[in-house]
Write a protein that holds these residues in place. Structure first.
Motif, short mmCIF file in Angstrom:
data_model
loop_
_atom_site.label_atom_id
_atom_site.label_comp_id
_atom_site.label_asym_id
_atom_site.label_seq_id
_atom_site.Cartn_x
_atom_site.Cartn_y
_atom_site.Cartn_z
N LYS A 310 0.83 -1.20 0.00
CA LYS A 310 0.00 0.00 0.00
C LYS A 310 0.87 1.26 0.00
O LYS A 310 0.64 2.19 -0.77
CB LYS A 310 -0.93 0.00 1.22
N ASN A 311 1.87 1.27 0.85
CA ASN A 311 2.75 2.44 0.91
C ASN A 311 3.61 2.57 -0.33
O ASN A 311 3.85 3.68 -0.82
CB ASN A 311 3.63 2.36 2.17
N PHE A 312 4.07 1.46 -0.86
CA PHE A 312 4.84 1.46 -2.10
C PHE A 312 4.00 2.04 -3.23
O PHE A 312 4.44 2.89 -4.02
CB PHE A 312 5.28 0.02 -2.42
N ASP A 313 2.76 1.59 -3.30
CA ASP A 313 1.85 2.05 -4.35
C ASP A 313 1.57 3.55 -4.21
O ASP A 313 1.53 4.29 -5.20
CB ASP A 313 0.54 1.26 -4.27
N GLU A 314 1.39 4.01 -2.98
CA GLU A 314 1.12 5.44 -2.75
C GLU A 314 2.33 6.31 -3.09
O GLU A 314 2.18 7.41 -3.64
CB GLU A 314 0.72 5.66 -1.29
N LEU A 315 3.52 5.81 -2.81
CA LEU A 315 4.74 6.59 -3.08
C LEU A 315 5.20 6.48 -4.52
O LEU A 315 6.02 7.28 -4.98
CB LEU A 315 5.86 6.13 -2.14
N GLY A 316 4.69 5.47 -5.23
CA GLY A 316 5.15 5.26 -6.60
C GLY A 316 6.48 4.54 -6.62
O GLY A 316 6.91 3.95 -5.63
N VAL A 317 7.14 4.60 -7.77
CA VAL A 317 8.41 3.90 -7.94
C VAL A 317 9.48 4.89 -8.41
O VAL A 317 9.15 5.98 -8.89
CB VAL A 317 8.28 2.76 -8.98
N PRO A 318 10.74 4.55 -8.28
CA PRO A 318 11.78 5.44 -8.81
C PRO A 318 11.61 5.61 -10.31
O PRO A 318 11.28 4.67 -11.03
CB PRO A 318 13.08 4.68 -8.49
N THR A 319 11.80 6.83 -10.78
CA THR A 319 11.74 7.10 -12.22
C THR A 319 13.14 7.40 -12.73
O THR A 319 14.00 7.86 -11.99
CB THR A 319 10.81 8.28 -12.52
N HIS A 320 13.34 7.15 -14.02
CA HIS A 320 14.68 7.22 -14.57
C HIS A 320 14.73 8.05 -15.84
O HIS A 320 13.76 8.11 -16.60
CB HIS A 320 15.20 5.81 -14.84
N THR A 321 15.86 8.68 -16.03
CA THR A 321 16.08 9.55 -17.19
C THR A 321 16.45 8.73 -18.41
O THR A 321 16.77 7.53 -18.32
CB THR A 321 17.21 10.54 -16.89
N ALA A 322 16.46 9.39 -19.54
CA ALA A 322 16.87 8.74 -20.79
C ALA A 322 18.32 8.27 -20.69
O ALA A 322 18.66 7.19 -21.20
CB ALA A 322 16.70 9.71 -21.96
N GLU A 323 19.15 9.07 -20.03
CA GLU A 323 20.56 8.68 -19.88
C GLU A 323 20.70 7.42 -19.01
O GLU A 323 21.52 6.55 -19.32
CB GLU A 323 21.35 9.83 -19.25
N GLU A 324 19.91 7.34 -17.95
CA GLU A 324 19.96 6.17 -17.08
C GLU A 324 19.47 4.92 -17.81
O GLU A 324 20.03 3.83 -17.66
CB GLU A 324 19.14 6.42 -15.81
N LYS A 325 18.44 5.10 -18.62
CA LYS A 325 17.93 3.96 -19.40
C LYS A 325 18.95 3.50 -20.43
O LYS A 325 19.12 2.30 -20.67
CB LYS A 325 16.61 4.33 -20.06
N ALA A 326 19.65 4.45 -21.03
CA ALA A 326 20.69 4.09 -22.01
C ALA A 326 21.83 3.35 -21.32
O ALA A 326 22.39 2.38 -21.87
CB ALA A 326 21.20 5.35 -22.70
#
Length: 483
Positions: A310-326
């Protein structure tokens, strides 16, 4: 309703300190039960942050506990900080490049694990400063990879001072961990024979290496006559030397025995012991057995798992930049054995979740899994082992995984070491601290949740804790791996 964001913001405020600690632990890269600099750093920082620190605990030099607050309830946050041998690697690098030739590295992300747990402790402390009652204890638990310190600490009943224990582990997927795992016992067998010239007078020699090889053959035949879910692995740690013209007078082998429950692992271990004795008889050598470590299977707790989700869902997840994905994709392109398995343990049991994850992960092709796997309670047994299991037999326990590495990242890999000192790892570490802290605050705010978790735990752990660690055993640093 309490504003949890106010306390979770402490993690953002202290992010430079938390990240600095993580990176220093990454640089130390100390092996199991030898994390002297890592433990020293944690104790120093925690004292400066207002925690009462006790070190060592349970006669383990690199184990410690840091306490803030007073009275009930008491929430424990578990930390690990040991590295793995042979995984030295430059941080933030997309190709294999050792920092220290043959050196160690945090291939399981324990530098992040410990610092993320510390982040949670900081936020909980800020909350308790206003609440005025309740206690948080941050446990420094060394040697998860080859020492099982939590099992030794559990043998001494340390965690019984808690109402609830929470922890996390770096991963390539965001999920709440459910299900159980194998218990595990690690034992060393040392054979002693008689040296002789292998050509001139071999009849006067008694080969310890022959005994090791015969033991291994005997165990191979044993495999047909043990439960299919059980596992036995071995490594010859001393082959007696490099001279084939010498009858080897010494040799030793390290064995792992796994079953779901400790009592069954102990039964299987006794059978392996008999094989070792038989090998010694056949070769007229002697054998000495030494217990190294062991751990129990985990006891799942649906109440705590749902609260974490529940808390994970409320806080969301880490998001990443295009550079991090590359960067993550470049690591993936270097995998020697790419995995095509869908991310998330629940995918193996729930078809609807598997379909959803398949869409979110674009059929498992995204470089970073920037989504939270839907919650699925499980009692399924996994093949690996963790000393978190021993804690869960003493107190209701739950844990999460947070993305700190590229998709499908191999466990105990140089790719994980590289991510452990990158923005991807840092983001996951800080986010894990927030999820744990948010769940802990809910537990402090609603004691009924604690009672519900305890009621469930009493049913699931009704058979009682069977500790795999003998009373006279002491932790031994051998550089092995537990999970």
């Amino acid at each position: 309703m309490i504003d949890k964001a106010k306390y979770l913001n402490v993690i953002e405020e202290k992010a430079p300190l938390i990240t600095e600690v993580s990176d220093k632990i990454w640089e130390y890269a100390e092996l199991s039960l030898m994390e002297y600099e890592s433990a020293k750093l944690y104790c120093k920082v925690l004292k400066e942050e207002g925690f009462a620190v006790e070190c060592p605990v349970c006669s383990i030099e690199t184990a410690f506990k840091a306490t803030y607050g007073s009275g009930s309830p008491v929430i424990g946050i578990l930390a690990e900080y040991d590295a793995l041998s042979g995984l030295s690697q430059e941080g933030g690098c997309t190709e294999r490049r050792e920092l220290v030739r043959g050196g160690s590295g945090h291939g399981c992300g324990h530098n992040l694990l410990g610092a993320g747990s510390m982040a949670a402790a900081f936020a909980i402390k800020a909350y308790l400063e206003e609440l005025g009652h309740g206690t948080v204890i941050f446990y420094g638990c060394p040697g998860e990879e080859g020492g099982a310190a939590k099992a030794f600490m559990s043998r001494d009943r340390l965690f019984e001072e808690l109402d609830i224990a929470l922890t996390w582990h770096p991963s390539s997927v965001n999920q709440v961990v459910s299900g159980t795992c194998n218990s595990c016992i690690q034992t060393e067998y040392k054979f002693t024979g008689i040296a002789a010239h292998a050509a001139g007078n071999p009849y006067q020699g008694r080969s310890a290496l022959d005994a090791v090889e015969l033991m291994n053959v005997g165990v191979q035949f044993l495999r047909e006559h043990m439960p299919q879910e059980d596992r036995i692995h071995y490594a010859i740690t001393d082959a007696g030397g490099n001279s084939p013209n010498v009858v080897q007078p010494h040799a030793q082998v390290l064995y792992f025995v796994r079953s779901q429950y400790v009592k069954d692992a102990l039964d299987l271990q006794a059978r392996v012991d008999k094989v070792a004795q038989g090998a010694a008889l056949m070769t007229e050598t002697t054998v000495k057995k030494r217990f190294i470590d062991g751990c129990s299977n985990t006891v799942p707790n649906k109440t705590l798992e749902q609260l974490l989700w529940k808390n994970f869902d409320e806080l969301g997840v880490p998001t990443h930049t295009a550079e991090e994905k590359a960067f993550a994709q470049a690591l993936i392109d270097g995998y020697e054995m790419p995995s095509h398995k869908l991310p998330g343990d629940a995918c193996e049991e729930d078809e609807e979740i598997a379909d959803w994850v398949d869409q979110q992960s674009q059929h498992g092709t995204v470089p970073l899994n920037d989504f939270l796997v839907p919650y699925h309670f499980s009692t399924k047994q996994s093949a690996g082992s963790t000393d978190v299991g021993d804690v869960s037999w003493l107190v209701p326990t739950a844990q999460i995984n947070v993305v700190c590495a590229a998709s499908h990242s191999p466990g105990h890999s140089w790719q994980n070491v590289s991510c452990g000192k990158s923005s991807i790892g840092h983001k996951g570490m800080l986010h894990a601290g927030k999820v744990l802290a948010a769940a802990a605050i809910d537990l402090f705010e609603d004691p009924q949740l604690i009672e519900q978790a305890k009621k469930e735990w009493k049913v699931r752990a009704a058979s009682g804790y069977c500790c795999p660690v003998p009373q006279d055993a002491v932790p031994i640093a051998v550089g092995g791996q537990m999970d």
